[in-house]
Design a protein around this motif. Structure first.
Motif, PDB file in Angstrom:
ATOM      1  N   PRO A  49       0.823  -1.214   0.000  1.00 56.34           N
ATOM      2  CA  PRO A  49       0.000   0.000   0.000  1.00 56.34           C
ATOM      3  C   PRO A  49       0.857   1.264   0.000  1.00 56.34           C
ATOM      4  CG  PRO A  49       0.060  -0.950   2.190  1.00 56.34           C
ATOM      5  CD  PRO A  49       0.716  -1.944   1.282  1.00 56.34           C
ATOM      6  N   ASP A  50       0.328   2.296  -0.622  1.00 51.00           N
ATOM      7  CA  ASP A  50       1.012   3.584  -0.599  1.00 51.00           C
ATOM      8  C   ASP A  50       0.825   4.242   0.765  1.00 51.00           C
ATOM      9  OD1 ASP A  50       1.849   3.997  -3.557  1.00 51.00           O
ATOM     10  OD2 ASP A  50      -0.256   3.383  -3.667  1.00 51.00           O
ATOM     11  N   VAL A  51      -0.372   4.055   1.332  1.00 44.13           N
ATOM     12  CA  VAL A  51      -0.698   4.616   2.637  1.00 44.13           C
ATOM     13  C   VAL A  51      -1.378   3.548   3.481  1.00 44.13           C
ATOM     14  CG1 VAL A  51      -2.008   6.389   3.896  1.00 44.13           C
ATOM     15  CG2 VAL A  51      -1.003   6.935   1.666  1.00 44.13           C
ATOM     16  N   ALA A  52      -1.030   3.465   4.753  1.00 44.90           N
ATOM     17  CA  ALA A  52      -1.686   2.535   5.672  1.00 44.90           C
ATOM     18  C   ALA A  52      -2.045   3.288   6.954  1.00 44.90           C
ATOM     19  CB  ALA A  52      -0.783   1.352   5.995  1.00 44.90           C
ATOM     20  N   ILE A  53      -3.273   3.091   7.408  1.00 45.48           N
ATOM     21  CA  ILE A  53      -3.753   3.736   8.633  1.00 45.48           C
ATOM     22  C   ILE A  53      -3.981   2.646   9.674  1.00 45.48           C
ATOM     23  CG2 ILE A  53      -5.517   5.210   9.647  1.00 45.48           C
ATOM     24  CD1 ILE A  53      -6.132   6.243   6.840  1.00 45.48           C
ATOM     25  N   PHE A  54      -3.219   2.693  10.763  1.00 49.33           N
ATOM     26  CA  PHE A  54      -3.301   1.691  11.815  1.00 49.33           C
ATOM     27  C   PHE A  54      -3.894   2.278  13.088  1.00 49.33           C
ATOM     28  CE2 PHE A  54      -0.356  -0.608   9.193  1.00 49.33           C
ATOM     29  CZ  PHE A  54      -0.386  -1.935   9.603  1.00 49.33           C
ATOM     30  N   ASP A  55      -4.811   1.543  13.708  1.00 49.90           N
ATOM     31  CA  ASP A  55      -5.212   1.893  15.067  1.00 49.90           C
ATOM     32  C   ASP A  55      -4.046   1.523  15.975  1.00 49.90           C
ATOM     33  OD1 ASP A  55      -6.690   2.692  17.226  1.00 49.90           O
ATOM     34  OD2 ASP A  55      -7.767   0.803  17.430  1.00 49.90           O
ATOM     35  N   VAL A  56      -3.830   2.284  17.040  1.00 46.29           N
ATOM     36  CA  VAL A  56      -2.678   2.013  17.900  1.00 46.29           C
ATOM     37  C   VAL A  56      -2.865   0.725  18.694  1.00 46.29           C
ATOM     38  CG1 VAL A  56      -3.441   3.279  19.968  1.00 46.29           C
ATOM     39  CG2 VAL A  56      -0.997   3.150  19.416  1.00 46.29           C
ATOM     40  N   CYS A  57      -4.111   0.381  19.038  1.00 47.61           N
ATOM     41  CA  CYS A  57      -4.394  -0.857  19.775  1.00 47.61           C
ATOM     42  C   CYS A  57      -5.311  -1.747  18.947  1.00 47.61           C
ATOM     43  CB  CYS A  57      -5.055  -0.540  21.116  1.00 47.61           C
ATOM     44  SG  CYS A  57      -3.981   0.305  22.285  1.00 47.61           S
ATOM     45  N   ILE A  58      -4.799  -2.910  18.556  1.00 46.44           N
ATOM     46  CA  ILE A  58      -5.570  -3.865  17.765  1.00 46.44           C
ATOM     47  C   ILE A  58      -5.595  -5.160  18.570  1.00 46.44           C
ATOM     48  CG2 ILE A  58      -5.770  -5.055  15.547  1.00 46.44           C
ATOM     49  CD1 ILE A  58      -3.948  -2.776  14.438  1.00 46.44           C
ATOM     50  N   GLY A  59      -6.686  -5.362  19.305  1.00 47.08           N
ATOM     51  CA  GLY A  59      -6.707  -6.458  20.262  1.00 47.08           C
ATOM     52  C   GLY A  59      -5.653  -6.197  21.328  1.00 47.08           C
ATOM     53  N   LYS A  60      -4.808  -7.190  21.568  1.00 46.73           N
ATOM     54  CA  LYS A  60      -3.725  -7.035  22.532  1.00 46.73           C
ATOM     55  C   LYS A  60      -2.437  -6.545  21.866  1.00 46.73           C
ATOM     56  CE  LYS A  60      -5.467 -10.622  25.665  1.00 46.73           C
ATOM     57  NZ  LYS A  60      -5.163 -11.907  26.350  1.00 46.73           N
ATOM     58  N   ASP A  61      -2.477  -6.377  20.550  1.00 46.52           N
ATOM     59  CA  ASP A  61      -1.292  -5.950  19.810  1.00 46.52           C
ATOM     60  C   ASP A  61      -1.255  -4.430  19.646  1.00 46.52           C
ATOM     61  OD1 ASP A  61      -0.306  -8.605  19.275  1.00 46.52           O
ATOM     62  OD2 ASP A  61      -1.987  -8.817  17.877  1.00 46.52           O
ATOM     63  N   ARG A  62      -0.111  -3.942  19.234  1.00 46.88           N
ATOM     64  CA  ARG A  62       0.074  -2.518  19.012  1.00 46.88           C
ATOM     65  C   ARG A  62       0.359  -2.263  17.528  1.00 46.88           C
ATOM     66  NH1 ARG A  62      -2.147  -2.501  22.978  1.00 46.88           N
ATOM     67  NH2 ARG A  62      -1.524  -1.787  25.062  1.00 46.88           N
ATOM     68  N   GLY A  63      -0.336  -1.270  16.976  1.00 47.86           N
ATOM     69  CA  GLY A  63      -0.172  -0.961  15.567  1.00 47.86           C
ATOM     70  C   GLY A  63       1.238  -0.582  15.201  1.00 47.86           C
ATOM     71  N   TYR A  64       1.935   0.129  16.112  1.00 51.03           N
ATOM     72  CA  TYR A  64       3.299   0.563  15.780  1.00 51.03           C
ATOM     73  C   TYR A  64       4.272  -0.609  15.726  1.00 51.03           C
ATOM     74  CZ  TYR A  64       3.219   0.982  20.935  1.00 51.03           C
ATOM     75  OH  TYR A  64       3.031   0.767  22.279  1.00 51.03           O
ATOM     76  N   ASP A  65       3.962  -1.704  16.439  1.00 49.87           N
ATOM     77  CA  ASP A  65       4.815  -2.895  16.334  1.00 49.87           C
ATOM     78  C   ASP A  65       4.725  -3.490  14.924  1.00 49.87           C
ATOM     79  OD1 ASP A  65       5.726  -2.763  18.948  1.00 49.87           O
ATOM     80  OD2 ASP A  65       4.097  -3.988  19.729  1.00 49.87           O
ATOM     81  N   ALA A  66       3.506  -3.504  14.379  1.00 47.67           N
ATOM     82  CA  ALA A  66       3.326  -4.004  13.010  1.00 47.67           C
ATOM     83  C   ALA A  66       4.043  -3.098  12.014  1.00 47.67           C
ATOM     84  CB  ALA A  66       1.836  -4.073  12.677  1.00 47.67           C
TER      85      ALA A  66
END
Length: 251
Positions: A49-66
């Motif tokens: 993707p050219d742009v990706a929008i992540f929520d910071v908390c996805i379940g127990k995971d963190r968007g910035y880790d992804a």
């Protein structure tokens, strides 16, 4: 044609994000969504993707880790983090991952639009009718390009942008940076020609004006959303800054 990936563990948020902007108008011909980190990483690798929008908390995971994992894979994607949280630790992690911006929920349509336009012009080298590149890279309060400001000042500005709705003070900022508050305030004043409190008020006023002009929300709700639990205090600052009342602006 640009490609967009939106990641959030709430299906209604994903649907809402797809309708928030006229993505096709901006050249996004492909929009994918994901509700888990693993699925998001898999789709990102396939889609690029050219742009990706992540929520910071996805379940127990963190968007910035992804995002960090995708950076390691060398994807050229530009990232935006959205969050219902205003804790600065999240913003710090987002900065380390190189995200383009950190937006608080509920998302302000104008702010998301500004970030997307900035990415298109500065990173994807596209064009937007009526949008000047310098305008997108200029602080709305200072009228100064971000790349003309020091790293420390840009960090302070980012902190204000992520926490302006909270009871943020120069003392709190100094404590997080482990600096003397008086010294930090002097540095900020010297570079911006504004006191921290003056900049914070001005930024809140601009955000309030955007919501007043773009929504039908009650003024009291808007005041609270930009950090003013005292409505009378908000009216005084607003009139002093714009020389008109919120109601007059909405007419």
């Amino acid at each position: 044609m640009y490609k967009l990936l939106i990641v959030d563990d709430e299906p209604q948020i994903l649907e809402g994000m797809k309708r928030t902007l006229d993505w096709e108008r901006y050249g996004f011909g492909c929009i994918e969504t994901s509700e888990t980190i693993e699925d998001a990483i898999s789709k990102a690798v396939d889609l690029y993707p050219d742009v990706a929008i992540f929520d910071v908390c996805i379940g127990k995971d963190r968007g910035y880790d992804a995002i960090c994992r995708l950076n390691e894979l060398g994807l050229p994607t530009k990232y935006i983090i959205m969050s219902g949280y205003s804790e600065f630790e999240y913003a710090q992690e987002a900065i380390r991952c190189g995200v383009k911006d950190y937006l608080l929920k509920p998302l302000n349509r104008s702010m998301l639009q500004n970030v997307v336009e900035k990415i298109i012009v500065e990173d994807l080298h596209g064009t937007i009718d009526g949008t000047e590149r310098d305008d997108l890279n200029t602080d709305p309060v200072l009228g100064v390009r971000y790349d003309c400001l020091s790293k420390l000042t840009n960090r302070i500005l980012l902190m204000i942008k992520t926490e302006y709705a909270q009871n943020i003070t120069l003392k709190m900022v100094a404590e997080r940076f482990r600096m003397n508050g008086t010294y930090l305030g002097q540095l900020f004043l010297k570079e911006t020609q504004m006191k921290f409190s003056e900049y914070l008020m001005a930024y809140r006023m601009l955000r309030a004006r955007e919501r007043i002009q773009s929504t039908e929300e009650k003024i009291a709700s808007i005041a609270l959303s930009v950090g003013y639990p005292n409505l009378s205090y908000f009216y005084t600052h607003f009139h002093g800054y714009f020389d008109k009342s919120p109601s007059d602006l909405r007419k």
